[in-house]
Write a protein that holds these residues in place. Structure first.
Motif, PDB file in Angstrom:
ATOM      1  N   ARG A   8       0.836  -1.204   0.000  1.00 22.75           N
ATOM      2  CA  ARG A   8       0.000   0.000   0.000  1.00 22.75           C
ATOM      3  C   ARG A   8       0.870   1.253   0.000  1.00 22.75           C
ATOM      4  O   ARG A   8       2.040   1.229   0.379  1.00 22.75           O
ATOM      5  CB  ARG A   8      -0.963   0.002   1.183  1.00 22.75           C
ATOM      6  CG  ARG A   8      -0.413  -0.328   2.569  1.00 22.75           C
ATOM      7  CD  ARG A   8       0.620   0.603   3.053  1.00 22.75           C
ATOM      8  NE  ARG A   8       0.890   0.556   4.479  1.00 22.75           N
ATOM      9  CZ  ARG A   8       1.660   1.438   5.090  1.00 22.75           C
ATOM     10  NH1 ARG A   8       2.282   2.387   4.407  1.00 22.75           N
ATOM     11  NH2 ARG A   8       1.877   1.350   6.386  1.00 22.75           N
ATOM     12  N   ALA A  10       0.357   5.107   1.550  1.00 22.16           N
ATOM     13  CA  ALA A  10      -0.579   5.685   2.523  1.00 22.16           C
ATOM     14  C   ALA A  10      -0.282   7.158   2.818  1.00 22.16           C
ATOM     15  O   ALA A  10       0.163   7.499   3.912  1.00 22.16           O
ATOM     16  CB  ALA A  10      -0.523   4.861   3.814  1.00 22.16           C
ATOM     17  N   PRO A  11      -0.514   8.024   1.853  1.00 21.28           N
ATOM     18  CA  PRO A  11      -0.202   9.443   2.078  1.00 21.28           C
ATOM     19  C   PRO A  11      -1.271  10.153   2.911  1.00 21.28           C
ATOM     20  O   PRO A  11      -2.405   9.694   2.990  1.00 21.28           O
ATOM     21  CB  PRO A  11      -0.199  10.015   0.658  1.00 21.28           C
ATOM     22  CG  PRO A  11      -1.215   9.177  -0.069  1.00 21.28           C
ATOM     23  CD  PRO A  11      -1.084   7.791   0.518  1.00 21.28           C
ATOM     24  N   SER A  12      -0.873  11.262   3.505  1.00 23.36           N
ATOM     25  CA  SER A  12      -1.839  12.142   4.156  1.00 23.36           C
ATOM     26  C   SER A  12      -2.182  13.241   3.146  1.00 23.36           C
ATOM     27  O   SER A  12      -1.268  13.842   2.566  1.00 23.36           O
ATOM     28  CB  SER A  12      -1.233  12.781   5.392  1.00 23.36           C
ATOM     29  OG  SER A  12      -0.930  11.785   6.324  1.00 23.36           O
ATOM     30  N   GLU A  44      -4.400   8.645   4.783  1.00 20.62           N
ATOM     31  CA  GLU A  44      -4.251   8.775   6.232  1.00 20.62           C
ATOM     32  C   GLU A  44      -4.682  10.197   6.595  1.00 20.62           C
ATOM     33  O   GLU A  44      -3.885  11.130   6.612  1.00 20.62           O
ATOM     34  CB  GLU A  44      -2.804   8.462   6.617  1.00 20.62           C
ATOM     35  CG  GLU A  44      -2.412   7.077   6.092  1.00 20.62           C
ATOM     36  CD  GLU A  44      -1.567   6.231   7.037  1.00 20.62           C
ATOM     37  OE1 GLU A  44      -0.679   6.775   7.696  1.00 20.62           O
ATOM     38  OE2 GLU A  44      -1.825   5.010   7.088  1.00 20.62           O
ATOM     39  N   TYR A 194      -1.694   8.062  14.705  1.00 21.36           N
ATOM     40  CA  TYR A 194      -1.038   7.410  13.571  1.00 21.36           C
ATOM     41  C   TYR A 194      -0.730   5.945  13.895  1.00 21.36           C
ATOM     42  O   TYR A 194      -1.051   5.040  13.109  1.00 21.36           O
ATOM     43  CB  TYR A 194       0.249   8.165  13.204  1.00 21.36           C
ATOM     44  CG  TYR A 194       1.194   7.324  12.379  1.00 21.36           C
ATOM     45  CD1 TYR A 194       0.828   6.903  11.104  1.00 21.36           C
ATOM     46  CD2 TYR A 194       2.421   6.901  12.897  1.00 21.36           C
ATOM     47  CE1 TYR A 194       1.671   6.086  10.358  1.00 21.36           C
ATOM     48  CE2 TYR A 194       3.262   6.093  12.154  1.00 21.36           C
ATOM     49  CZ  TYR A 194       2.886   5.683  10.884  1.00 21.36           C
ATOM     50  OH  TYR A 194       3.711   4.867  10.161  1.00 21.36           O
ATOM     51  N   VAL A 198      -2.624   3.033  11.679  1.00 23.52           N
ATOM     52  CA  VAL A 198      -1.818   2.362  10.649  1.00 23.52           C
ATOM     53  C   VAL A 198      -1.745   0.853  10.930  1.00 23.52           C
ATOM     54  O   VAL A 198      -1.831   0.024  10.016  1.00 23.52           O
ATOM     55  CB  VAL A 198      -0.413   3.027  10.563  1.00 23.52           C
ATOM     56  CG1 VAL A 198       0.514   2.542  11.653  1.00 23.52           C
ATOM     57  CG2 VAL A 198       0.239   2.814   9.225  1.00 23.52           C
ATOM     58  N   ARG A 212       7.868   1.782   3.097  1.00 26.05           N
ATOM     59  CA  ARG A 212       7.802   3.181   3.539  1.00 26.05           C
ATOM     60  C   ARG A 212       9.193   3.686   3.863  1.00 26.05           C
ATOM     61  O   ARG A 212      10.150   2.903   3.940  1.00 26.05           O
ATOM     62  CB  ARG A 212       6.869   3.318   4.741  1.00 26.05           C
ATOM     63  CG  ARG A 212       7.303   2.558   5.966  1.00 26.05           C
ATOM     64  CD  ARG A 212       6.242   2.686   7.050  1.00 26.05           C
ATOM     65  NE  ARG A 212       6.578   1.906   8.223  1.00 26.05           N
ATOM     66  CZ  ARG A 212       5.706   1.567   9.166  1.00 26.05           C
ATOM     67  NH1 ARG A 212       4.444   1.946   9.064  1.00 26.05           N
ATOM     68  NH2 ARG A 212       6.078   0.872  10.208  1.00 26.05           N
ATOM     69  N   LEU A 216      10.336   6.121   9.318  1.00 28.19           N
ATOM     70  CA  LEU A 216       9.317   5.444  10.127  1.00 28.19           C
ATOM     71  C   LEU A 216       9.827   4.114  10.701  1.00 28.19           C
ATOM     72  O   LEU A 216       9.061   3.362  11.296  1.00 28.19           O
ATOM     73  CB  LEU A 216       8.046   5.226   9.297  1.00 28.19           C
ATOM     74  CG  LEU A 216       7.295   6.538   9.000  1.00 28.19           C
ATOM     75  CD1 LEU A 216       6.206   6.328   7.963  1.00 28.19           C
ATOM     76  CD2 LEU A 216       6.706   7.127  10.283  1.00 28.19           C
TER      77      LEU A 216
HETATM   78  N1  GLU Z   1       0.918   8.566   6.315  1.00 30.95           N
HETATM   79  C1  GLU Z   1       2.330   8.440   6.489  1.00 30.95           C
HETATM   80  C2  GLU Z   1       3.030   9.546   5.736  1.00 30.95           C
HETATM   81  O1  GLU Z   1       2.419  10.192   4.889  1.00 30.95           O
HETATM   82  C3  GLU Z   1       2.855   7.117   6.003  1.00 30.95           C
HETATM   83  C4  GLU Z   1       2.525   6.053   6.965  1.00 30.95           C
HETATM   84  C5  GLU Z   1       3.091   4.690   6.645  1.00 30.95           C
HETATM   85  O2  GLU Z   1       3.478   4.417   5.512  1.00 30.95           O
HETATM   86  O3  GLU Z   1       3.085   3.882   7.554  1.00 30.95           O
HETATM   87  O4  GLU Z   1       4.181   9.787   6.014  1.00 30.95           O
END
Ligand code: GLU
Length: 292
Positions: A8, A10-12, A44, A194, A198, A212, A216
């Motif tokens: 996946r 998963a952008p904000s 997200e 978060y 997640v 990612r 992180l």
């Molecule tokens: N939403 C997070 C971001 O934009 C990514 C989270 C993830 O990949 O676990 O940095």
């Protein structure tokens, strides 16, 4: 023949995608594609104060431009609050979380007053003021005062014992969630954070491989603990280096010249961008307009 993987991106929706996002999304997409698996887009968007409606569509447009496609309707975390509440309730029942009434100011004052405040990957740890609150006071204040929910890390980590996860680059990693202290699992304004959202969503969506940025990496210690506490499957992790600009500086959303949209406007084709991002290491210097 390898198993079909689910990945996946998963952008904000708080800004336009830049080359770093494109890199991460493409890696996740390629990994799923190579195994005839699933690639998912997930928004997200728990942070109502920072998201902007127009970025949902802009993100989809930019990914499509790059040649990235997905079959399922993107999940919005903002639609999942009841699910996060239910999970939090399970942790409350087991007394693995406690309500925290502190403001940022309270926390900063307490840290400043202590002679040796322990630090974790994201700065000073929560000093734990609300963890030791007497039951009667807690029961009274939880009804009337805004509060977050924090994990009782020492208790949760002791209960879990030794945990491990696998990173494609680093190999087997022992989880060290305790370095983060009592992190927030539900904020004052939303019934999640978060970390909780997640972890719950990756499991709910059957994500087998998480691609990612390595910023992180440390957060994964917390996610691994939550997977254990909630009896969720443990995905494989692929933390990748962050893309830097020609000065070695990490790209940021506000940095418009590096946005996928600006490359598009300058007439750079998606095949050129894909090719640059798929090099090892990715070669973005030639994509960035150095004449600025
Ligand atoms: N939403 C997070 C971001 O934009 C990514 C989270 C993830 O990949 O676990 O940095």
């Amino acid at each position: 023949m390898s198993d079909a993987l689910t990945t996946r991106f998963a952008p904000s929706p708080t800004g336009l995608l830049h080359l770093g996002h494109g890199y991460s999304a493409l890696r996740a997409f390629d990994l799923a594609h190579r195994t005839a698996g699933r690639f998912l887009l997930r928004f997200e968007d728990i942070d109502a104060g920072r998201i902007r409606e127009e970025y949902y569509a802009a993100i989809e447009t930019d990914l499509h431009w790059l040649g990235i496609t997905w079959a399922e309707t993107p999940l919005r975390q903002s639609s999942r609050f009841p699910a996060y509440r239910a999970v939090l309730d399970r942790l409350k029942d087991r007394e693995l979380v406690y309500p925290c009434f502190c403001t940022r100011k309270d926390i900063a004052a307490e840290i400043a007053a202590s002679a040796s405040a322990p630090h974790g990957p994201d700065g000073a740890l929560y000093p734990g003021s609300c963890r030791t609150m007497a039951g009667a006071e807690r029961a009274r204040r939880v009804i009337t005062e805004p509060h977050a929910w924090r994990i009782d890390m020492a208790r949760a980590a002791a209960l879990a014992g030794r945990l491990f996860w696998t990173d494609a680059k680093v190999g087997r990693v022992e989880a060290r969630p305790e370095i983060h202290g009592d992190v927030v699992l539900a904020r004052k304004d939303v019934p999640t954070s978060y970390h909780l959202a997640v972890t719950v969503d990756d499991a709910e969506q059957g994500v087998t491989d998480i691609v990612r940025g390595e910023d992180l990496f440390a957060a994964t210690h917390v996610h691994r603990l939550l997977q254990h506490l909630l009896e969720l499957p443990v995905p494989r992790y692929h933390h990748h280096a962050l893309i830097a600009d020609e000065h070695g500086k990490r790209l940021a959303k506000r940095d418009d010249a590096r946005s996928l949209a600006s490359l598009q406007k300058r007439g750079i084709g998606p095949a050129v961008v894909r090719d640059a991002l798929r090099r090892n290491p990715p070669d973005i210097a030639r994509l960035i307009d150095t004449g600025e």
